[in-house]
Design an enzyme around this catalytic site. Structure first.
Site, short mmCIF file in Angstrom:
data_model
loop_
_atom_site.label_atom_id
_atom_site.label_comp_id
_atom_site.label_asym_id
_atom_site.label_seq_id
_atom_site.Cartn_x
_atom_site.Cartn_y
_atom_site.Cartn_z
N HIS A 80 44.36 7.12 -6.51
CA HIS A 80 44.42 7.28 -7.96
C HIS A 80 43.44 8.37 -8.39
CE1 HIS A 80 44.83 6.34 -12.22
NE2 HIS A 80 43.53 6.52 -12.30
N ASP A 159 48.12 -4.40 -19.87
CA ASP A 159 47.51 -3.08 -19.86
C ASP A 159 48.26 -2.12 -20.77
OD1 ASP A 159 45.81 -0.84 -18.78
OD2 ASP A 159 47.79 -0.17 -18.12
N ARG A 166 43.86 0.95 -27.58
CA ARG A 166 42.63 1.70 -27.30
C ARG A 166 42.76 3.15 -27.72
NH1 ARG A 166 41.98 1.49 -21.37
NH2 ARG A 166 40.15 2.75 -21.76
N SER A 181 41.95 -1.15 -16.61
CA SER A 181 43.25 -0.50 -16.82
C SER A 181 43.76 0.12 -15.52
CB SER A 181 43.13 0.57 -17.91
OG SER A 181 44.36 1.25 -18.10
N LYS A 185 46.80 -2.05 -12.56
CA LYS A 185 48.07 -1.47 -12.09
C LYS A 185 48.05 -1.25 -10.58
CE LYS A 185 47.92 2.02 -15.05
NZ LYS A 185 46.93 1.69 -16.08
#
Length: 437
Positions: A80, A159, A166, A181, A185
């Site tokens: 990520h 999320d 947000r 967050s 995932k």
């Protein structure tokens, strides 16, 4: 549970209990906790923070709000990135790890603002389906070794709802909220190893090494607390990654870097490749229990023999993409503007944020979630930091398919991204700032 009492508790800086966090998130998803109370809780978290245990509990509650995947019997990993300008590394890292024998289920995202989205870039390939249902996602991972698709409604609905709040309530810059967050995932997709690329600099969300390190440590700690193997790199994002900033042009650059007959031919491309190899090696090392030196060499071998490129092409085909039509798209007539150097000297810096904003103005990204992306729009930079340039030498090419009227103004803005000095410049810093295990 009385939501107001929990909001009060967090506002006062007290730690929430595991059950309290779980029930609050369950109530938010079901609708019994309204958006305004979730927004208040997010602001309280943003201002007061969370302990590592609270962050882990929030991550777990959000992960369990939807479907969780499992991959029994096979080694799995994912990477990520926190987002950056010209960040096409997923197109190198994920297939490279897959070529080394790691299965890579990668739920990716769309871009908003100057940080482009992997899914948007892949969708510049005609026919590519970046919205696979989870069962098809599972099939592609098992058949090709890698799949990149967006988060579905089945994955982490908490999320998705919370992020929308947000974004409009000023509660994005909170490490506990960012961590939960991202991790919710990634944990839901089921990968056994998670590797994080936390960007740092002008073109990144985290501007300083201290901020980036804090986020990287939070992500690694949270992943390990959930029983996953994890590591992170803090990497430089003051200068764009590679030369292409946009969508289709980034895919084309990644294909060239993966191609052993072309490879990384400039310093900027070499930096992108260096980070990619290190990230892929971490995935391979942690997933297959190999020493890092052996994992790095395995990655270099799979680049050199074309296996990584073959994996990327196999994934594209499995998800409906047509690279012949992509090649034809890249030859489509467009409006171009060549930006030339106004002075001679050495390229001291190329400001990633300024480049990203120009690409956005040309149509390469979104200011709002429903904006349409021009897949051919963007910027291709012709120089690397440290290069010597003469007056009139090309610095970059700007492209759009909408109207040529915007190019001259965009070029004037892009020129501000380049700092050219008469003095010699130091060698660019190592693009990998820190590794966190």
């Amino acid at each position: 549970m009385v939501a107001k009492l929990l909001i009060d508790k967090k506002r006062e800086g007290k730690a929430l209990g595991t059950a309290e966090i779980r029930e609050f998130i369950e109530g938010f998803v079901s609708g019994s906790v309204p958006d305004y109370q979730m927004s208040a809780m997010a602001m309280a978290i943003c201002c007061r923070g969370m302990t590592a245990r609270e962050t882990s509990d929030l991550t777990d509650a959000m992960m369990r709000s939807g479907r969780c995947l499992d991959w029994p019997g096979i080694p799995t990993a994912d990477k990520h990135s926190t987002g950056g300008v010209g960040d096409k590394l997923s197109f190198i890292v994920q297939p490279l790890a897959a070529a080394c024998g790691v299965f890579v289920p990668s739920l990716t995202g769309r871009g908003l603002g100057i940080t482009g989205g992997t899914a948007d870039k892949l969708e510049s390939i005609p026919g590519y389906n970046a919205g696979l249902p989870l069962d098809e996602f599972n099939d592609v991972v098992r058949s090709t070794g890698v799949s990149m698709t967006v988060q579905t409604a089945e994955i982490c609905p908490a999320d998705k709802k919370l992020y929308a709040l947000r974004d409009v309530t000023g509660t994005v810059p909170s490490i506990p909220l960012i961590t939960s967050s991202i991790l919710s995932k990634k944990l839901a997709e089921g990968a056994g190893t998670l590797v994080f690329d936390v960007k740092c600099g002008s073109g990144a969300f985290m501007k300083t090494p201290e901020e980036a390190t804090a986020l990287a440590e939070s992500l690694v700690t949270g992943a390990k607390a959930a029983g996953r193997r994890a590591a992170a790199l803090v990497t430089d994002m003051n200068t764009p990654l590679g030369h292409a900033v946009g969508n289709a042009n980034e895919v084309a650059e990644a294909l060239a870097i993966l191609d052993p007959s072309k490879g990384a031919q400039t310093k900027s491309a070499e930096n992108a490749l260096e980070i990619s190899v290190e990230l892929a090696a971490l995935m391979v090392s942690l997933s297959l229990d190999l020493p890092m030196d052996e994992a790095r060499q395995k990655c270099r071998d799979k680049l050199a023999d074309g296996s990584a490129l073959a994996k990327f092409k196999a994934m594209i085909k499995a998800q409906g993409g047509d690279l012949d039509r992509f090649d034809a798209l890249m030859r489509k007539p467009v409006h171009k503007f060549r930006l030339l150097a106004m002075r001679s000297g050495h390229v001291e810096s190329i400001d990633a944020e300024k480049v990203g904003r120009v690409a956005l103005s040309l149509g390469a990204g979104r200011m709002k979630a429903d904006d349409r992306i021009d897949p051919l729009a963007g910027v291709t930079i012709a120089v690397s930091v440290g290069d010597r340039v003469a007056v009139g030498a090309p610095l970059a090419t700007l492209v759009t398919t909408s109207t040529p009227d915007i190019l001259e103004k965009a070029a004037a803005e892009l020129l501000k991204a380049f700092t050219i000095t008469q003095n010699g410049v130091q060698s660019p810093q190592n693009p990998i700032i820190k590794r966190i295990n």
